[in-house]
Design a protein around this motif. Structure first.
Motif, PDB file in Angstrom:
ATOM      1  N   CYS A 102      -8.947  -9.719  -6.001  1.00 25.86           N
ATOM      2  CA  CYS A 102      -8.900  -8.763  -4.896  1.00 25.86           C
ATOM      3  C   CYS A 102      -8.410  -7.387  -5.378  1.00 25.86           C
ATOM      4  CB  CYS A 102      -8.009  -9.435  -3.894  1.00 25.86           C
ATOM      5  SG  CYS A 102      -7.209  -8.555  -2.710  1.00 25.86           S
TER       6      CYS A 102
ATOM      7  N   ARG B 294       0.814  -1.217   0.000  1.00 26.88           N
ATOM      8  CA  ARG B 294       0.000   0.000   0.000  1.00 26.88           C
ATOM      9  C   ARG B 294       0.852   1.275   0.000  1.00 26.88           C
ATOM     10  NH1 ARG B 294      -5.200   0.750   1.878  1.00 26.88           N
ATOM     11  NH2 ARG B 294      -5.775   2.942   1.924  1.00 26.88           N
TER      12      ARG B 294
ATOM     13  N   ASP C 185     -16.278  -0.064   3.003  1.00 24.90           N
ATOM     14  CA  ASP C 185     -15.255  -1.114   2.955  1.00 24.90           C
ATOM     15  C   ASP C 185     -15.881  -2.486   3.191  1.00 24.90           C
ATOM     16  OD1 ASP C 185     -13.735   1.114   2.815  1.00 24.90           O
ATOM     17  OD2 ASP C 185     -12.442   0.664   4.533  1.00 24.90           O
TER      18      ASP C 185
ATOM     19  N   LEU D  85     -11.149  -4.839  -4.619  1.00 26.30           N
ATOM     20  CA  LEU D  85     -10.881  -4.056  -3.401  1.00 26.30           C
ATOM     21  C   LEU D  85     -10.020  -2.827  -3.683  1.00 26.30           C
ATOM     22  CD1 LEU D  85     -10.303  -6.983  -0.883  1.00 26.30           C
ATOM     23  CD2 LEU D  85     -12.370  -5.641  -1.219  1.00 26.30           C
TER      24      LEU D  85
ATOM     25  N   THR E 219      -7.754  -4.719   4.471  1.00 27.77           N
ATOM     26  CA  THR E 219      -8.232  -3.494   3.822  1.00 27.77           C
ATOM     27  C   THR E 219      -8.130  -2.356   4.836  1.00 27.77           C
ATOM     28  OG1 THR E 219     -10.547  -3.763   4.485  1.00 27.77           O
ATOM     29  CG2 THR E 219      -9.900  -4.769   2.380  1.00 27.77           C
TER      30      THR E 219
ATOM     31  N   LEU F 141     -15.804  -5.679   0.739  1.00 23.80           N
ATOM     32  CA  LEU F 141     -15.193  -6.930   1.180  1.00 23.80           C
ATOM     33  C   LEU F 141     -16.203  -8.081   1.082  1.00 23.80           C
ATOM     34  CD1 LEU F 141     -12.585  -8.164   2.338  1.00 23.80           C
ATOM     35  CD2 LEU F 141     -13.459  -7.710   4.617  1.00 23.80           C
TER      36      LEU F 141
ATOM     37  N   ILE G   1      -8.665   0.147  -1.405  1.00 21.39           N
ATOM     38  CA  ILE G   1      -8.640  -0.091   0.056  1.00 21.39           C
ATOM     39  C   ILE G   1      -7.729  -1.271   0.445  1.00 21.39           C
ATOM     40  CG2 ILE G   1     -10.854   1.017   0.578  1.00 21.39           C
ATOM     41  CD1 ILE G   1     -12.059  -1.831   0.801  1.00 21.39           C
ATOM     42  N   LEU G   2      -7.195  -1.969  -0.544  1.00 16.99           N
ATOM     43  CA  LEU G   2      -6.309  -3.101  -0.243  1.00 16.99           C
ATOM     44  C   LEU G   2      -5.014  -2.602   0.399  1.00 16.99           C
ATOM     45  CD1 LEU G   2      -5.739  -6.165  -0.612  1.00 16.99           C
ATOM     46  CD2 LEU G   2      -4.743  -5.592  -2.836  1.00 16.99           C
TER      47      LEU G   2
END
Ligand code: FAD
Ligand code: MLT
Ligand code: ZN
Length: 388
Positions: free
Chosen positions: A165, A81, A216, A169, A208, A220, A172-173
């Protein structure tokens, strides 16, 4: 991990443990300036109280110093991230071999005035200067953190789950880690931790971090429905409260500790194209057969970084010969790196040629010769011995 901080011959050991003061924290920009001996976990606690987090996190957080993190360019669990310390470190103060204090301790996001000297010291493993202070950019503390611990039936499914993912996602991953079932058995047997899901060949940890809990959670949930209904994941559990989050992270973070209780550990930390990441574990497992106790694979899959570890009841030079240089040749053949995040230290320095050209190594030696002509800074480490 590679003997970078281990004195071997005639070294003098320098401790920065008493240099543990925060110098300043800019609550608008999230810029922390601190001394090099601050412990990572304590810094994280300090900035969390001010609604920020450190941009890096790793299993050694309770003991490692920020100066050591910078000196090794530590990657860790949030790399996916927040990226490398080459991006988040804004400035450094470094004491050079001749005693000169190099003040590059700026807190500027942008500064293209000449060469970016601080970058030389990030990942130099103490061979070019002693880092005494660090300026680092901290992200805002996420308002919502979710952690999913999932079981996958095969490595192909681990990869497809990652790709799904990333698509579902996206922003927010914040972490995608994996471990094989052998790792799970080790943490169960040696640390008495328990597997929260049905037994599977592989497990993934997906974190996340976002600013809207409802948003979120919805994302998810959609993602989990998708991976469960398509058979990519056979079982899973989700945590939002701190206690369960910590418990699930421990299964991944404490693999190193479980391995060290299994016997003598041969450690490899490799970058590889993602689809090849587990092939080397299978290859080494069949190559070593009964001569190894455990051959395991885990790591930062989202960064293409595998930790391949082999244990045996005791050190054996014949086992080492069966692993090296085979594992380095294998990695070079697939255009990987023989040290993704642990550096070269004492153990891996003579294998640098598998990942760097002769010209690059020569330039590194020239830089070392210029900054440390007497070779007094972390001697015998990182660069190959002149005879090799
Ligand atoms: P030390 O071990 O004391 O030193 C490490 C190196 O940095 C040595 O070469 C030393 O000479 C040099 N050094 C230390 N301080 C300075 C300084 N002030 N100035 C110049 N040079 C200095 N690494 C990852 O990248 N990702 C991970 O996920 C990860 N997980 C880990 C989990 C565990 C349980 C453990 C034990 C280690 C893990 N590591 C990981 C390795 C980790 O990066 C290093 O242990 C840590 O960053 C080094 O910090 P330290 O303070 O312990 O440094
Ligand atoms: C990890 O990711 O757990 C570390 O880098 C330590 C290790 O490789 O054992
Ligand atoms: Zn790691």
């Amino acid at each position: 991990m590679v003997g970078g901080s281990v004195p071997v011959f005639d070294e003098i050991i320098l401790s920065t443990a008493l240099m543990n003061q925060v110098i300043s924290f800019d609550t608008m920009a999230g810029i922390l300036v601190c001394q090099a001996g601050c412990i990572l976990e304590q810094l994280n606690q300090y900035v969390e109280e001010r609604d920020f987090i450190m941009p890096l996190d790793l299993g050694a957080k309770g003991s490692c110093h920020i100066g050591g993190n910078v000196a090794t360019n530590a990657g860790g669990l949030r790399f996916l991230r927040y990226g490398s310390l080459h991006g988040t470190v804004l400035g450094l103060e470094v004491v050079l071999a001749d005693g000169l204090v190099l003040d590059c301790l700026t807190s500027l996001r942008k500064d293209n005035t000449g060469y970016d000297l601080k970058q030389l010291f990030i990942g130099s493993e103490g061979t070019l200067g002693v880092i005494t202070a660090v300026s680092i950019l901290c992200p805002r503390k996420p308002k919502a953190v979710n952690l999913a611990f999932l079981g996958c039936p095969g490595f192909a499914e681990v990869l497809k789950t990652f790709s799904t993912c990333k698509g579902m996602l996206g922003e927010i991953l914040s972490a995608y880690e994996f471990m094989d079932n052998k790792c799970m058995q080790l943490v169960e047997n040696h640390l008495r931790l328990s597997n929260p899901v049905k037994e599977n060949p592989f497990y993934v940890l997906i974190e996340t971090s976002g600013s809207n809990a409802g948003h979120d959670e919805e994302k998810l949930t959609n993602f989990l429905e998708q991976v469960m209904s398509s058979g990519l994941v056979t079982d899973g559990t989700v945590a939002t409260d701190n206690t369960k989050i910590k418990m699930l992270w421990a299964l991944r973070e404490r693999i190193t500790e479980a391995l060290s209780r299994d016997g003598y550990v041969y450690k490899y930390d490799i970058s590889l194209p993602m689809e090849k990441l587990y092939d080397i574990v299978l290859d080494i497992r069949s190559r070593l057969g009964q001569s190894a106790k455990s051959v395991v694979g885990y790591g930062h899959l989202g960064d293409g970084n595998l930790h391949l570890n082999v244990t045996a009841n005791s050190y054996s030079s014949s086992l080492l010969k069966a692993i090296e240089p085979y594992v380095y040749e294998w990695t070079a053949r697939h255009h990987g790196s023989i040290s993704a995040e642990h550096g070269l230290g004492f153990k891996k320095k003579d294998f640098i040629g598998y990942s760097k050209t002769q010209e690059a190594i020569l330039l590194m030696q020239q830089i070392k010769g210029t900054l440390d002509p007497k070779g007094i800074l972390n001697p015998y480490k990182t660069l190959p011995s002149s005879s090799s």
